[in-house]
Design a protein around this motif. Structure first.
Motif, mmCIF file in Angstrom:
data_model
loop_
_atom_site.group_PDB
_atom_site.id
_atom_site.type_symbol
_atom_site.label_atom_id
_atom_site.label_comp_id
_atom_site.label_asym_id
_atom_site.label_seq_id
_atom_site.Cartn_x
_atom_site.Cartn_y
_atom_site.Cartn_z
ATOM 1 N N ALA A 1 -35.542 46.433 1.696
ATOM 2 C CA ALA A 1 -35.209 46.029 3.042
ATOM 3 C C ALA A 1 -33.921 46.244 3.398
ATOM 4 C CB ALA A 1 -36.192 44.913 3.434
ATOM 5 N N PRO A 2 -33.455 46.544 4.791
ATOM 6 C CA PRO A 2 -32.182 46.582 5.028
ATOM 7 C C PRO A 2 -31.561 45.174 4.897
ATOM 8 C CG PRO A 2 -33.501 47.630 6.767
ATOM 9 C CD PRO A 2 -34.302 46.971 5.722
ATOM 10 N N GLU A 3 -30.429 45.245 4.839
ATOM 11 C CA GLU A 3 -29.698 43.699 4.583
ATOM 12 C C GLU A 3 -29.500 43.252 5.873
ATOM 13 O OE1 GLU A 3 -25.128 42.357 2.754
ATOM 14 O OE2 GLU A 3 -25.730 44.533 2.566
ATOM 15 N N TYR A 4 -29.066 43.797 6.767
ATOM 16 C CA TYR A 4 -28.858 43.317 8.124
ATOM 17 C C TYR A 4 -30.053 43.466 9.320
ATOM 18 C CZ TYR A 4 -24.287 42.214 7.158
ATOM 19 O OH TYR A 4 -23.005 41.665 6.504
ATOM 20 N N ASP A 5 -30.368 42.355 9.831
ATOM 21 C CA ASP A 5 -31.590 42.646 10.734
ATOM 22 C C ASP A 5 -31.039 42.188 12.156
ATOM 23 O OD1 ASP A 5 -33.965 42.714 12.081
ATOM 24 O OD2 ASP A 5 -34.748 40.762 11.174
ATOM 25 N N LEU A 6 -30.765 43.039 12.958
ATOM 26 C CA LEU A 6 -30.114 42.916 14.162
ATOM 27 C C LEU A 6 -31.145 43.114 15.472
ATOM 28 C CD1 LEU A 6 -26.800 44.774 13.449
ATOM 29 C CD2 LEU A 6 -27.229 42.108 13.208
ATOM 30 N N THR B 1 -32.931 46.524 16.470
ATOM 31 C CA THR B 1 -34.114 46.517 17.381
ATOM 32 C C THR B 1 -33.656 46.111 18.856
ATOM 33 O OG1 THR B 1 -35.656 45.746 15.629
ATOM 34 C CG2 THR B 1 -36.226 45.247 17.895
ATOM 35 N N VAL B 2 -33.813 46.966 19.818
ATOM 36 C CA VAL B 2 -33.196 46.878 21.051
ATOM 37 C C VAL B 2 -34.604 46.485 22.013
ATOM 38 C CG1 VAL B 2 -32.272 47.928 22.954
ATOM 39 C CG2 VAL B 2 -31.716 48.490 20.882
ATOM 40 N N VAL B 3 -34.337 45.454 22.655
ATOM 41 C CA VAL B 3 -35.592 44.788 23.487
ATOM 42 C C VAL B 3 -35.001 44.699 24.996
ATOM 43 C CG1 VAL B 3 -37.118 42.915 23.954
ATOM 44 C CG2 VAL B 3 -36.357 43.653 21.487
ATOM 45 N N ASP B 4 -35.659 45.730 25.813
ATOM 46 C CA ASP B 4 -35.485 45.531 27.370
ATOM 47 C C ASP B 4 -36.319 44.390 27.928
ATOM 48 O OD1 ASP B 4 -35.135 45.589 30.021
ATOM 49 O OD2 ASP B 4 -35.474 47.754 30.128
ATOM 50 N N VAL B 5 -35.722 42.960 28.313
ATOM 51 C CA VAL B 5 -36.281 41.944 28.676
ATOM 52 C C VAL B 5 -37.223 42.175 30.034
ATOM 53 C CG1 VAL B 5 -35.166 40.390 27.356
ATOM 54 C CG2 VAL B 5 -34.266 40.882 29.552
ATOM 55 N N PRO C 1 -26.009 41.504 28.197
ATOM 56 C CA PRO C 1 -26.904 41.724 26.655
ATOM 57 C C PRO C 1 -26.325 40.527 25.810
ATOM 58 C CG PRO C 1 -25.146 43.319 27.136
ATOM 59 C CD PRO C 1 -25.152 42.260 28.284
ATOM 60 N N CYS C 2 -27.296 40.436 24.743
ATOM 61 C CA CYS C 2 -27.249 39.408 23.560
ATOM 62 C C CYS C 2 -27.753 40.294 22.350
ATOM 63 C CB CYS C 2 -28.200 38.190 24.040
ATOM 64 S SG CYS C 2 -28.058 36.900 22.701
ATOM 65 N N LEU C 3 -26.633 39.955 21.585
ATOM 66 C CA LEU C 3 -27.015 40.209 19.859
ATOM 67 C C LEU C 3 -27.608 39.233 19.128
ATOM 68 C CD1 LEU C 3 -27.111 42.829 18.115
ATOM 69 C CD2 LEU C 3 -24.707 41.902 17.388
ATOM 70 N N ILE C 4 -28.574 39.197 18.513
ATOM 71 C CA ILE C 4 -28.930 38.202 17.500
ATOM 72 C C ILE C 4 -28.972 38.941 16.121
ATOM 73 C CG2 ILE C 4 -30.538 36.572 16.801
ATOM 74 C CD1 ILE C 4 -31.403 36.428 19.697
ATOM 75 N N LYS C 5 -28.022 38.301 15.277
ATOM 76 C CA LYS C 5 -28.171 38.416 13.769
ATOM 77 C C LYS C 5 -29.089 37.626 13.060
ATOM 78 C CE LYS C 5 -25.101 36.859 10.920
ATOM 79 N NZ LYS C 5 -25.551 36.451 9.682
ATOM 80 N N LYS C 6 -30.040 37.985 12.753
ATOM 81 C CA LYS C 6 -31.287 37.282 12.045
ATOM 82 C C LYS C 6 -31.129 37.235 10.482
ATOM 83 C CE LYS C 6 -34.503 37.535 15.858
ATOM 84 N NZ LYS C 6 -35.778 37.180 16.080
ATOM 85 N N ARG C 7 -30.412 38.065 9.874
ATOM 86 C CA ARG C 7 -30.042 38.361 8.478
ATOM 87 C C ARG C 7 -29.177 39.197 8.421
ATOM 88 N NH1 ARG C 7 -34.987 40.927 7.132
ATOM 89 N NH2 ARG C 7 -33.845 42.811 6.693
ATOM 90 N N PRO C 8 -28.249 38.951 7.540
ATOM 91 C CA PRO C 8 -28.519 37.796 6.383
ATOM 92 C C PRO C 8 -27.643 36.373 6.875
ATOM 93 C CG PRO C 8 -26.444 39.290 5.630
ATOM 94 C CD PRO C 8 -27.272 39.934 6.954
ATOM 95 N N GLY C 9 -27.759 35.379 6.044
ATOM 96 C CA GLY C 9 -27.259 34.124 6.316
ATOM 97 C C GLY C 9 -27.633 33.703 7.620
ATOM 98 N N LEU C 10 -26.714 32.882 8.293
ATOM 99 C CA LEU C 10 -26.995 31.781 9.657
ATOM 100 C C LEU C 10 -27.335 32.994 10.518
ATOM 101 C CD1 LEU C 10 -24.481 29.103 9.072
ATOM 102 C CD2 LEU C 10 -26.869 28.913 8.600
ATOM 103 N N VAL C 11 -28.238 32.581 11.340
ATOM 104 C CA VAL C 11 -28.423 33.268 12.718
ATOM 105 C C VAL C 11 -27.238 33.283 13.660
ATOM 106 C CG1 VAL C 11 -29.974 33.352 14.717
ATOM 107 C CG2 VAL C 11 -31.075 32.827 12.758
ATOM 108 N N ARG C 12 -26.780 34.181 14.233
ATOM 109 C CA ARG C 12 -25.712 34.348 15.337
ATOM 110 C C ARG C 12 -26.115 35.058 16.153
ATOM 111 N NH1 ARG C 12 -22.776 30.564 12.833
ATOM 112 N NH2 ARG C 12 -21.801 31.144 10.863
ATOM 113 N N ARG C 13 -25.637 34.603 17.358
ATOM 114 C CA ARG C 13 -25.767 35.022 18.928
ATOM 115 C C ARG C 13 -24.476 35.237 19.558
ATOM 116 N NH1 ARG C 13 -30.732 33.207 21.435
ATOM 117 N NH2 ARG C 13 -32.172 32.251 19.646
ATOM 118 N N LEU C 14 -24.230 36.690 19.913
ATOM 119 C CA LEU C 14 -23.085 37.135 20.742
ATOM 120 C C LEU C 14 -23.732 37.676 22.056
ATOM 121 C CD1 LEU C 14 -21.366 38.973 18.137
ATOM 122 C CD2 LEU C 14 -20.531 36.943 19.094
ATOM 123 N N VAL C 15 -23.046 37.160 23.164
ATOM 124 C CA VAL C 15 -23.291 37.742 24.511
ATOM 125 C C VAL C 15 -22.429 38.342 24.980
ATOM 126 C CG1 VAL C 15 -24.002 36.905 26.730
ATOM 127 C CG2 VAL C 15 -24.937 35.470 24.898
#
Length: 102
Positions: free
Chosen positions: A13-18, A51-55, A71-85
């Motif tokens: 699986a890909p290392e980064y899940d964004l 994954t790009v989601v139109d809310v 827009p908001c980017l959420i890094k779900k993997r790896p490590g801690l979840v991070r959010r950037l707006v």
């Protein structure tokens, strides 16, 4: 929802899940998408899924993710979840949030 990913080894699986959450086709949303795609191609080639989601089309996802801004980017993997707006134009800030610079 749209999914972008660089070709990766099919055995893992890909290392980064964004996840990028956007609000329609605004200029800020388009800029954020362009910026994160460029960054991923430069620094995460073969190691990510985006994954790009139109809310506007999926408002339930915005509520589920408790989004505060777009827009908001959420890094779900790896490590801690991070959010950037924002439009993700501050590349150093984005790289730091993704854990790609010390």
């Amino acid at each position: 929802m749209s999914v972008f990913s660089a070709p990766a080894d099919s055995a893992s699986a890909p290392e980064y899940d964004l996840h990028l959450f956007v609000m329609g086709t605004t200029s800020k949303s388009a800029l954020a998408l362009r910026n994160i795609q460029q960054l991923c191609e430069q620094h995460l080639l073969g190691r990510y899924v985006l994954t790009v989601v139109d809310v506007q089309q999926h408002p339930e996802v915005a509520e589920q993710e408790e989004l505060l801004g777009m827009p908001c980017l959420i890094k779900k993997r790896p490590g801690l979840v991070r959010r950037l707006v924002g439009d993700l134009s501050d590349q150093a800030r984005v790289l730091k949030a993704l854990g790609l610079v010390p």
